[in-house]
Design a protein around this motif. Sequence first.
Motif, short mmCIF file in Angstrom:
data_model
loop_
_atom_site.label_atom_id
_atom_site.label_comp_id
_atom_site.label_asym_id
_atom_site.label_seq_id
_atom_site.Cartn_x
_atom_site.Cartn_y
_atom_site.Cartn_z
N LEU A 537 0.77 -1.05 0.01
CA LEU A 537 -0.06 0.03 0.07
C LEU A 537 0.85 1.15 -0.08
CD1 LEU A 537 -2.81 -0.97 2.60
CD2 LEU A 537 -3.24 -0.62 0.13
N ALA A 538 1.90 1.20 0.75
CA ALA A 538 2.71 2.43 0.78
C ALA A 538 3.50 2.71 -0.38
CB ALA A 538 3.64 2.32 1.87
N ALA A 539 4.09 1.49 -1.00
CA ALA A 539 4.97 1.52 -2.04
C ALA A 539 4.00 2.18 -3.40
CB ALA A 539 5.35 0.16 -2.55
N ARG A 540 2.78 2.08 -3.40
CA ARG A 540 1.82 2.55 -4.81
C ARG A 540 2.35 1.88 -6.05
NH1 ARG A 540 -1.86 5.64 -2.87
NH2 ARG A 540 -2.48 6.23 -5.00
N VAL A 541 2.78 0.59 -6.02
CA VAL A 541 3.13 -0.01 -7.38
C VAL A 541 2.26 -0.73 -8.15
CG1 VAL A 541 5.49 -0.40 -6.04
CG2 VAL A 541 3.78 -2.26 -5.92
N CYS A 542 0.91 -0.71 -7.63
CA CYS A 542 -0.26 -1.21 -8.53
C CYS A 542 -1.44 -0.66 -8.00
CB CYS A 542 -0.24 -2.83 -7.98
SG CYS A 542 -0.73 -2.95 -6.42
N PRO A 543 -2.75 -0.88 -8.82
CA PRO A 543 -3.90 -0.37 -8.60
C PRO A 543 -4.06 -0.49 -7.22
CG PRO A 543 -3.83 -1.20 -10.73
CD PRO A 543 -2.70 -1.85 -9.96
N GLN A 544 -5.11 0.25 -6.37
CA GLN A 544 -5.53 0.17 -5.21
C GLN A 544 -7.09 0.73 -5.28
OE1 GLN A 544 -3.41 2.10 -2.23
NE2 GLN A 544 -1.19 1.60 -3.23
N THR A 545 -7.91 -0.15 -4.74
CA THR A 545 -9.29 0.26 -4.82
C THR A 545 -9.66 0.31 -3.02
OG1 THR A 545 -10.15 -2.08 -4.99
CG2 THR A 545 -9.64 -0.75 -7.00
N ALA A 546 -10.28 1.37 -2.82
CA ALA A 546 -10.66 1.39 -1.29
C ALA A 546 -12.40 1.35 -1.55
CB ALA A 546 -10.29 2.66 -0.76
#
Length: 778
Positions: A537-546
Amino acid sequence: MSTEPEPASEDTADTVDAGPETPGTANGAEPDAAGGEVPADGTEVPADGRAPDAEAAAGEAGDAGDEMPAGQPGGASADGGGAAAQVSEAEAELAAQRLVRERIERRKAEKQAPIDAGTKLSGTAADLLAAVRAVESGEKPAATVFDDPEPVPRRPAPEPVRQPRPTPAEATAGPTGPAPETVQSVRRVLAEGGAPETLAPQTAALLGEGAEEALRADPWQLLRVGGVRPEQADGFARALLGAACGPDDERRGRAVTVWLLEQAALAGHTALELPRLTATLAQRGVPDPDAAVQSTLAEGEALAFQDALEETGARQDDTAGGAEGTDEDEERPVRVLVGLERYALAEESLADGLARLANSAPKQDGSAADWERAAASAQGSAADLIRAVADHGLVLHTGGEASLAEPAALMHTAHALGLRAWAAAPGPLGRDRFAALLGDPSSAPQPPAPTAPDVSVPAGPAVVTLAGLLAGAEGPGRDADGALDLDLLVVLDAPQLDVEAGALLAESLPDGARLVLAGDPAVLGSVGPGRVFADLLAARVCPQTASRRPDPGPLGELVSGIGIGELGQVEAPGKEVVIVPVRDAGEAVHRTVQLVADSVPRAIGVPTEETQVITPGHGGAAGTRALNAALKERLNPGPGRFGGFDPGDRVAYSPVPGRTLPGRVVKADADGLHLSCAGEAVVVPKERVEQSVRHGWALTAHQAVGGRWPAVVVVLPGDAAQALSRPWIYTAFGRAARHLSVVHGVEQALPRAVAEVPAKPRTTRLPVLLAPQVPVEG
């Protein structure tokens, strides 16, 4: 919230002997994965029950079981080495994946050359850096991680050949132990050194056939046995070596260094910064900490790393005498880390696997129009999740309990498109809960996309436990290339994923597969080392959906507030939340028994067997031992004919570190203790009962992660104040589905912990390992 009056009931808190207790308070004994605890000895234990850092961990026992008696050179309880047998069982359980483990140890891809930095370092850090570079250049022997040949690049996986789903293996006894003659020889040398002979089986299992010779040559090898501490190993060494034993012995320095790194792993770290490690070695009486670390590295018992630091916000204490300038022509600062090989290899393999998934295009299953049609028919953030999975091989999904409906919608969509989609949860409670959700037709998007006619999809809810999936006992099995025979895997409760399980999982996924890690980032982290989900989550290396689905009702409102650091009053007209104030731990036990046996069934309508008690630790006057003793006396009294257990007892069985299976005792015979865990029969051999089975009416929050019960009673005696943190409270309160009772004796420590005590940080390398491999998403 309301306060419930005390109903009349007998006090049963002191009627059953729970067995020998570790000295300490309720906060001093959070479980490890084996169902044991790290005993309290005067050091503060954080809310998640693990040693807060290497310094604190150094004062703790390193394994399940009770602490070795102080003052005895090698004294230890009979169960002090339980983890050794448990680790062996874990390896046996994952025997089907030896090929995967070998692939991990060979390292999947050639790592980039070491960072050309560090010329501005001085003192200890400069000496260690020189030693590391000497190893890298071949001047000194190195661990295999430095000199393995470059592996053959992974070839594209062919279309898998569908294999029949394997049936669950029958429960078996633990693995065969060491030879009797080896155990006997170890028993003799232990007696000679004043150590308890009960340590012989696990010592022989750890050191192998030459265990006696190994102990005589290096008595500090005893420190590798779970529950043994440096001062006790020192006493054993003095008895064997006599005048030749000294604090400056190189063997002692290496053993204490490895022990500290193991304690750090118990606290969740995959490595330690060099200054922190050397400072702790000095506190442990090692005269030359720098030499001890270098000797450990030269023997291949640990590995050193140079990780480049971002200059913006980089801490000056991350390097020993690091570069101070910020001019472009100056070197980039580095930090030197030291870690055990097993976690270093696992973390590097995990980074490789995640990078492969994130950087490769997923297999084209279904047209873009089919995916978009399914997303359009979904509601809210479920549509975002479906669209992200359509185009990416690695996706993160965050949210609370209500958000599970979105991975369920994704699973329905994937099955409708013809994908072989499976979900995996850390334990059977999470598996069964998600399977029930998948079976609900309302969780499927409408209308579904057409099913591909030439692809076989799983029949029924395709949900397994993660351990069962990796071992081949549950799920789709493996294809001809040795990879999992699936197209999409959704991992639930992803914060519970540690680096070793994560590495096995990433290496097991075929090329073109999709991986979704879903979970609530506010809950307690993994029992094993690492913080895989948080690092991603911290690295932001892929899509994140909340997820935008709030957890409903007063309980949802209460837990959501805790997640953002606020403990507020909530309206609970149906007694969804009840506060029961107590003055001391004895009253806490008394009121807890009343709630479970009488008040909750009568006033709330939740049966006793569907109510779970959660408390901060195993020890103390209101820990799981005391609570389970009182609850057993009230709910299922009996003589405890088999290791303290009787048929009908509610238990928590921990077959391997990191897993807790709820169950009940069925019977006991010559084969062992027969349990029913999640509908499956389990036989625990007699010699493993004490170290792997506990009564389960009361659990710790770590044991309860992944579970959810209609009613939960959270016990917070006054001596638990130091154990509380926001993640602990969030996790414990969030296990309740309909009703939460809080037996409250910590006064202002509860709101203070919610507002001011976040999760304890962990030192890991995964963000650094991912940074050069995976492009950052905007």
